[in-house]
Design a protein around this motif. Structure first.
Motif, short mmCIF file in Angstrom:
data_model
loop_
_atom_site.label_atom_id
_atom_site.label_comp_id
_atom_site.label_asym_id
_atom_site.label_seq_id
_atom_site.Cartn_x
_atom_site.Cartn_y
_atom_site.Cartn_z
N THR A 91 9.32 12.59 3.06
CA THR A 91 10.83 13.61 3.14
C THR A 91 11.14 14.49 1.32
N ASP A 92 11.45 15.42 1.18
CA ASP A 92 11.67 15.12 -0.45
C ASP A 92 13.30 13.91 -0.56
N ALA A 93 12.94 13.76 -1.84
CA ALA A 93 14.74 12.91 -1.94
C ALA A 93 15.76 13.87 -2.30
N ALA A 94 15.21 14.50 -2.71
CA ALA A 94 16.47 15.70 -2.91
C ALA A 94 17.50 15.72 -1.62
N PHE A 95 16.68 16.07 -0.80
CA PHE A 95 16.86 16.11 0.27
C PHE A 95 18.57 15.69 0.84
N PHE A 96 18.12 14.66 0.51
CA PHE A 96 19.28 13.25 0.65
C PHE A 96 20.33 13.20 -0.07
N THR A 97 20.19 14.16 -1.19
CA THR A 97 21.04 14.12 -1.75
C THR A 97 21.20 15.59 -1.54
N TYR A 98 21.17 16.43 -0.35
CA TYR A 98 22.15 17.70 -0.30
C TYR A 98 22.50 17.10 1.15
N LEU A 99 22.36 16.41 1.68
CA LEU A 99 22.91 15.71 2.48
C LEU A 99 24.19 15.15 2.18
N LYS A 100 24.26 14.48 0.93
CA LYS A 100 25.95 13.69 1.02
C LYS A 100 26.36 14.73 1.08
N GLU A 101 26.10 15.78 -0.15
CA GLU A 101 27.33 16.42 -0.56
C GLU A 101 27.57 17.53 0.61
#
Length: 549
Positions: A91-101
């Protein structure tokens, strides 16, 4: 001091964090995000397909919880790290940054007010916003509405079965499906029409009147008058302690003589328990009297202790019956109360409460009304909070629009097909203000007008068209949440309860009755019916995209 609303909000956030959902919501959100579709405007609606318990109506509940959930929807760092550990490693790590926001600042909701009478197939909630976000809300919103509406509707049926005079007490916490099920049941049983709860936390959080006295274990824990301590009671407004055991013994002899009872059959431990409890709570004396024998011991002990309290200017409350033939026993108890009232000149004895509890169901409550009885309050537990007649309401949350284009789910089971497009819902009323029909229209259609005839298509009648002229028209849904903020005042449990009881009273009796109610009509406008037909025909033609090249 924390406010009740603050308490509710804090408890809800602990009970329903954003992680309380199905894992596939996150896998879909990721796939939307990878396809760069996560911010596409989308609309879902929430509804149920059949009225519960074989009845003619339901009550909508859970809206306040939904709004507080949306307002507090954010993922903590720990939430995101957990998701990182359970989603596939690639899973692309940037997706988890998206979830945090992520939050619900882009979400809007319209809804039927909590406590309203509602019917199958009518959209109760419309949720719009970025596709990935409103997808992630699905399971949590269904969880908050399904059980709340089911137990609220169940409580309303108990209320109708009991009639307006008899008070109802919810006491199902020990039989509920876990602590959250118990707390939810207490709140929404009250909204559905119950008067009291035994649940202390529900009383604190929701302002529901609480009540409770003693269990059989308290009675059976005593065996002798020597266990009563203290043995004295100060008269109400008096200044000198009175030997309460001696006083009650005297009254017990007079009661036995009046009723022709045998003193040797009285259980000393039961009398001791009643004495001890009365000394502790002289203003709230309401014991359970069937730990041994009602007629030979429990009732006699109660009368003696209650008469002693009365002599000291306290007011006993009444008794609880928890086994056997409640109707027959209540008649006997009331007869004895009246005899004591007359013989000992104690007028308030005539109006002592008789509480009945014993695995009460909707059916047994209905039968209770057909028999002579003197039960003032009925306590209900298992059959209320577990909804034994039907375990789930079956609400669903379906996509109806993406990028402004209507979406429709097809199914070989026609009942599982959905209605496309954003909608408005109107309740058409007759001249007596009874609901005649709920009309589901496309949102861009003009509202129906009172006194003006319109054509519609009742659901379940295939292509049958019907003409109706409403005397009054009411819009069912309100805007309740916009851009991260609650825009409609959150109702207290008592406010939602009042709406529920008023809403039930507007129903025509043949829709409200518990057995074999008339079917209530939910219909589509001509334009919505035409849209459904067009989409259905288009789907039936098939797709030729594989041949286009």
């Amino acid at each position: 001091m924390a406010t009740r609303e603050g308490n509710e909000q804090s408890v809800l956030h602990r009970r329903v964090p954003p992680l309380l959902t199905d894992l596939y919501q996150f896998t879909m959100a990721y796939a939307y995000w990878r396809a760069r579709r996560h911010n596409e405007p989308a609309v879902f609606e929430l509804f149920f397909r059949d009225n519960p318990f074989g009845g003619g109506f339901s009550l909508f509940a859970g809206l306040s919880d939904c709004l507080l959930f949306l307002q507090n929807f954010t993922f903590s760092d720990d939430d995101v790290e957990y998701l990182r550990s359970v989603l596939p490693a690639d899973t692309d790590a940037a997706f988890f940054t998206y979830l945090k926001e992520l939050d619900c600042s882009g979400v809007c909701v319209s809804a039927v007010p909590e406590g309203s009478v509602v019917f199958a197939r009518v959209p109760l909630l419309e949720v719009s916003g970025p596709l990935a976000v409103v997808q992630l809300l699905e399971t949590s919103l269904l969880c908050l509405v399904n059980y709340a509406s089911l137990v609220c509707s169940n409580a309303a049926r108990f209320r109708l079965a009991a009639g307006p005079r008899r008070r109802l007490m919810e006491m199902g916490l020990r039989r509920a499906q876990g602590p959250d099920g118990g707390l939810t049941a207490s709140r929404y049983s009250y909204i559905g029409g119950f008067d009291l709860t035994s649940n202390a936390l529900a009383g604190r959080l929701f302002g529901i009147p609480v009540a409770g006295t003693m269990a059989h274990s308290y009675v059976t824990s005593f065996s002798s008058l020597e266990e009563v301590w203290p043995q004295t009671l100060v008269p109400c407004g008096g200044d000198g302690p009175i030997d309460f055991i001696c006083l009650v013994k005297g009254w017990l002899g007079r009661v036995c003589q009046l009723l022709g009872s045998k003193p040797n059959l009285i259980r000393e431990g039961e009398l001791a328990a009643f004495l001890s409890y009365a000394i502790a709570y002289p203003q709230n004396f309401l014991p359970v009297i069937d730990s041994y024998s009602v007629s030979c011991s429990g009732l006699l002990c109660f009368c003696a202790v209650a008469l002693g309290l009365d002599e000291l200017q306290y007011r006993p409350l009444g008794v609880r019956l928890d086994s056997g033939d409640l109707c027959r026993q209540s008649l006997e108890v009331r007869r004895v109360f009246k005899e004591c009232s007359k013989q000992f000149s104690v007028p308030q004895f005539e109006s002592l409460l008789i509480v009945g509890t014993n695995s009460v169901s909707e059916q047994s409550l209905s039968e209770l009304n057909k028999k002579d009885n003197e039960i003032d309050v009925v306590g209900v537990g298992t059959h209320l909070v577990t909804c034994t007649r039907q375990p789930s309401l079956g609400c669903v949350y379906k996509l109806i629009e993406v990028r402004g284009r209507p979406r429709m789910k097809f199914s070989e089971d026609l009942e599982k097909s959905t209605l496309p497009g954003r909608k408005s819902v109107y309740r058409l009323l007759d001249t007596d203000a009874h609901p005649l029909m709920d009309l589901v229209c496309l949102s861009e259609e003009p509202a129906p007008k009172a006194g003006v005839s319109l054509n519609c298509f009742p659901l379940g009648l295939d292509k049958t068209i019907q003409s109706i002229t409403p005397a009054h028209v009411a819009s069912l849904r309100l805007d309740v949440f916009s851009r991260g903020q609650i825009t409609f005042p959150l109702n207290s449990a008592s406010e939602s309860r009042e709406r529920a009881q008023i809403s039930l009273q507007t129903l025509h009796p043949h829709h409200r009755r518990l057995q074999e109610p008339h079917n209530y009509t939910v219909a589509l406008s001509e334009r919505l019916h035409s849209l459904v037909s067009d989409i259905t025909k288009g789907n039936g033609k098939g797709s030729n995209f594989l041949l286009s090249n």
